[in-house]
Each structure stands twice: as C-alpha cells, then as structure tokens.
Enzyme design. Structure first.
Site, PDB file in Angstrom:
ATOM      1  N   CYS A  98       0.888  -1.160   0.000  1.00  0.00           N
ATOM      2  CA  CYS A  98       0.000   0.000   0.000  1.00  0.00           C
ATOM      3  C   CYS A  98       0.927   1.211   0.000  1.00  0.00           C
ATOM      4  O   CYS A  98       1.506   1.535   1.036  1.00  0.00           O
ATOM      5  CB  CYS A  98      -0.904   0.014   1.225  1.00  0.00           C
ATOM      6  SG  CYS A  98      -1.822   1.563   1.374  1.00  0.00           S
ATOM      7  N   SER A 138      -1.189   2.091   4.652  1.00  0.00           N
ATOM      8  CA  SER A 138      -0.801   0.811   5.255  1.00  0.00           C
ATOM      9  C   SER A 138      -1.879  -0.243   5.065  1.00  0.00           C
ATOM     10  O   SER A 138      -1.999  -1.143   5.893  1.00  0.00           O
ATOM     11  CB  SER A 138      -0.526   1.013   6.741  1.00  0.00           C
ATOM     12  OG  SER A 138      -1.641   1.635   7.355  1.00  0.00           O
ATOM     13  N   CYS A 139      -2.671  -0.138   3.997  1.00  0.00           N
ATOM     14  CA  CYS A 139      -3.775  -1.076   3.786  1.00  0.00           C
ATOM     15  C   CYS A 139      -3.269  -2.520   3.725  1.00  0.00           C
ATOM     16  O   CYS A 139      -2.275  -2.813   3.062  1.00  0.00           O
ATOM     17  CB  CYS A 139      -4.526  -0.717   2.511  1.00  0.00           C
ATOM     18  SG  CYS A 139      -5.250   0.938   2.596  1.00  0.00           S
TER      19      CYS A 139
END
Lengths: 224, 199
Positions: free
Chosen positions: B107, B111-112
């Site tokens: 990501c 911070s996916c």
C-alpha cells in the site's frame, strides 16, 4: 494532496529493515492509540477517508521521523479537535471540560461484549448501483489516468498519474474517497482494477516485463 | 543510533504515553469510548487475528481444489467459510502465484492490509522504504528478501490503494503431497501471503 505519504516510486529511503519475531505492538500506548482510533469511528463520522486525510496533513518532517502509531495519535487528536471534541486545555489536564458535540451518537459506543462479532461484520464502503455516476468503462478498456489532482485527499498515487493502463476488473460501486474525506458527499462510483506496465510507469528505469495494479475510481480515468 | 539518541527517544515515548493516557481519560469521560471495549479491541488484534488465519486458508486451498477456486473467485465468501471476515477485509481478493506469475502486495499511500487473514501489518510493510521501492523495483526488493525469480516469471505488484485488500496464495512446495492441512498451515508464512517469501 501531493504529500510525503504518496511515496510510491520515490528513491533514497534505503534498505527495508525487518525485525525478527516482531510483536504486534511495541508499546502499551500503541495498543491504546489503535483501539481509541477504531472505537471513536463507531460513534461519529470518522472513517478511513477522514483518518487518512488527517495523517496526510502532518508536516513531511514529522511524518518521516515519527513512528506509525505516533502518526495515528496525531491524526486522531487533529480530527477530534476539528470536531470540537477536545482542546489543548483538556489534553493538558487529562480531563473532560467541554460537552460532547451533537455529531456524536454515544448510543453506538463500542462495547466489549460481542465486539468480536462486530469487528467480523466489517465496515464496507460498497454502494448500490447509481444513475448519478454511470459507469463509463469496462474490463479490457485501455484508459489514461488524470494528470493532476486537487489539494485535497485522493487515492491516485503520483506515480500513476497521466499513465495508460488496461482495466482488468470492475469491482462495483464504492464511496468516493476524495469527496468523502472532505465531507463533500459519498459520490459512489465504479471502482476498477487497472493494470499498468512497468515500462509505462518507470520508463528506462523499469524492471522489464512487470506490472503494477491499482484500484481506481471512475473519476480518475479518461478515455484514451 | 547513539546512546544519547536512545535516551532522547525514551523520554519522547514517555511523553507520548502520557498524552495517550490523557486522551483516553477524556474520551472515557465524554462517553465516546469505554475501557473494556478498548481492551477487547487490543486482545482481538493482538491474540485472535493474525497470519495463522491466512495460513489455514492457504492450506485448505492447497488441499481442496474446489475451495481454491471459490477462494480465487470470491475471497470474502471463501475465507468466511473458515470464520475469517471483517474490518479491512470486507473486499478481499486472493491472487495466486503460478509458474508464470509472482504476486506481491503493498500500500504505497498508507498501510492497507487484509487484517482478517493476516492481522496487523509489520513495521517494514508500513515503511517508506518498502512502499517506495516495491512498485518500482520489485525484483530487487524480492532479491533482498531472499527470493530469486527466473527472468521468465512476471512480477505483478498490487498497490492496495482503495477498498480492495489483497492476499497472495503461494505455490504449494514440492514434496508436501503427504501433508495434511495442519502440517501445511505450519509451512505458510506471513511474508508468503504478502508475496515477499515463496511459501
């Protein structure tokens, strides 16, 4: 916005440092920041889009030099200040002084009992089909991404702007992050997965033959 | 980092700890949160959700071709069969490594990460070094993680920048035909499901 968070393809950050047997959290306060951030989203309009916008407002030097949950903390505090929930005086004293604004519905407060089931239910931002933003493209279409974006929040990384790619899937309508983050409406529209050749993204610097896939809303795309 | 810097760092962190305590106290007094629910959030993500979940999904897919197909067709429904679903996994897509393609997930904007199957992401996944580099020079990054891929293999990077979350289905290692699902799950690593390890 063109912030420091949008770092895909930037150079100079050095090696990727990995920690052996890394714990989920490194400090007790990190656990509280994590839990406070999620729990707050239960009682007011404070989803991922608003949260990310707050993180992106953190000045670049602070973004780079602070740890992950320290950034979460500052984003949470900024959001709560914007919503007039807390002020510096309260933070200094560690006590509530002002009343809670009406945009908070404390009847939805997260409760320990049954919480795991609530977490398992998720918080999807998928939306039904809408005539308002009809789907303009389909799988297999070649598109070009928009060249510029606004000062506000968006999810089209710099490295993938004004680039051509191919739509490889249609994932349904989703809340549009750009407008939702700015409290300017949900504007649900089709979210596509678009595949870009590495040569298109990185020119002579590309590792040959690779691709990068991104999930892009209809508004990010232009007809080629 | 010098000792002086370490010292400074510790003081800073105790400052942060106090600030977090103050914030928690205010939000409890205002009825926004309660302490028991906060404890429960932490316990769920520290102890109940983690890459052990994803490892079970992978082991099942390796052992059961019909499940593997359901998983690739609809990651949400298939992982829910094993009881995994929820926040940051509402729209899970599982991408399969093959002899032709190696997948890796990142990501770049934040911070996916697919929480229900992998838990919370490690610090390196959230680092600017990983985020900046893996979209531009994935082969070099994988080399530093210890993976050498043949030139003929295509690397496909998934930058999870919107509502979809991605998990990699690694290739089943050779010589594991005799293993049951529990033993197979033991082989599967978190990094294998991000795409920065082979299994």
């Amino acid at each position: 916005m063109d912030g420091i968070h949008d770092c895909g393809g930037m150079q100079g950050f050095g090696p990727i440092n990995r920690e052996t047997d890394e714990p989920v959290f490194h400090h007790e306060w990190e656990k509280r920041v994590f839990a406070l951030s999620i729990a707050t989203s239960f009682v007011t309009v404070f989803g991922d889009d608003q949260f990310r916008k707050q993180i992106e407002r953190i000045p670049p030097s602070e973004y780079i030099n602070n740890s992950y949950y320290a950034l979460w903390l500052e984003a949470l505090i900024s959001q709560l200040k914007d919503m007039k929930v807390i002020d510096d005086n309260e933070l200094e004293r560690g006590a509530s002084i002002t009343p809670l604004p009406k945009c908070f519905d404390i009847s939805k407060q997260a409760q320990a009992v049954g919480l795991e089931e609530v977490v398992k239910g998720g918080a999807s931002q998928a939306m039904p089909d809408s005539d308002e933003y009809p789907q303009r493209f389909k799988t297999g279409d070649k598109i070009r991404t928009r060249p510029t974006m606004s000062y506000g929040h968006n999810r089209l990384p710099r490295y993938a702007r004004n680039k051509t790619g191919t739509i490889i899937s249609e994932n349904g309508n989703f809340v549009f992050a750009d407008s939702n983050a700015e409290q300017a409406g949900l504007n649900p529209q089709m979210l596509y997965t678009v595949e870009f050749k590495s040569e298109e993204l990185w020119a002579n610097n590309a590792e040959p033959g690779g691709t990068v896939c991104l999930d892009l809303w209809d508004a990010y795309l232009e007809t080629l | 980092m010098s000792h002086d810097h370490n010292h400074e760092h510790d003081e800073e962190e105790s400052g942060i700890a106090l600030r977090v305590k103050a914030l928690e106290q205010i939000l409890i007094e205002k009825n926004v949160v309660n302490a028991e629910a906060l404890d429960e959030f932490v316990d769920i993500f520290e102890n109940r959700v983690g890459p052990q979940n994803g490892a079970r999904v992978v082991a099942r897919a390796w052992s059961d071709p019909k499940f593997r197909q359901r998983l690739l067709d609809n990651g949400v429904d298939a992982t829910a069969e094993l009881g995994f679903s929820g926040l940051q996994g509402e729209h899970l897509k599982v991408v399969e490594n093959t002899d032709e393609v190696h997948n890796v997930v990142v990501c770049t904007l934040c911070s996916c990460y697919p929480w229900p199957v992998l838990g919370l992401p490690p610090v390196w996944y959230k680092s600017q070094a990983y985020r900046s580099r893996v979209v531009r020079e994935p082969k070099q990054v994988l080399l530093e993680f210890g993976i050498t891929l043949p030139d003929s293999k295509k690397i496909r990077v998934w930058d999870s920048n919107a509502d979809l979350r991605y998990m990699v289905l690694p290739q089943r290692p050779e010589g594991t035909e005799h293993l049951g699902q529990d033993a197979l799950a033991e082989l599967v690593t978190r990094d294998g499901m991000i795409g920065t390890a082979l299994v």
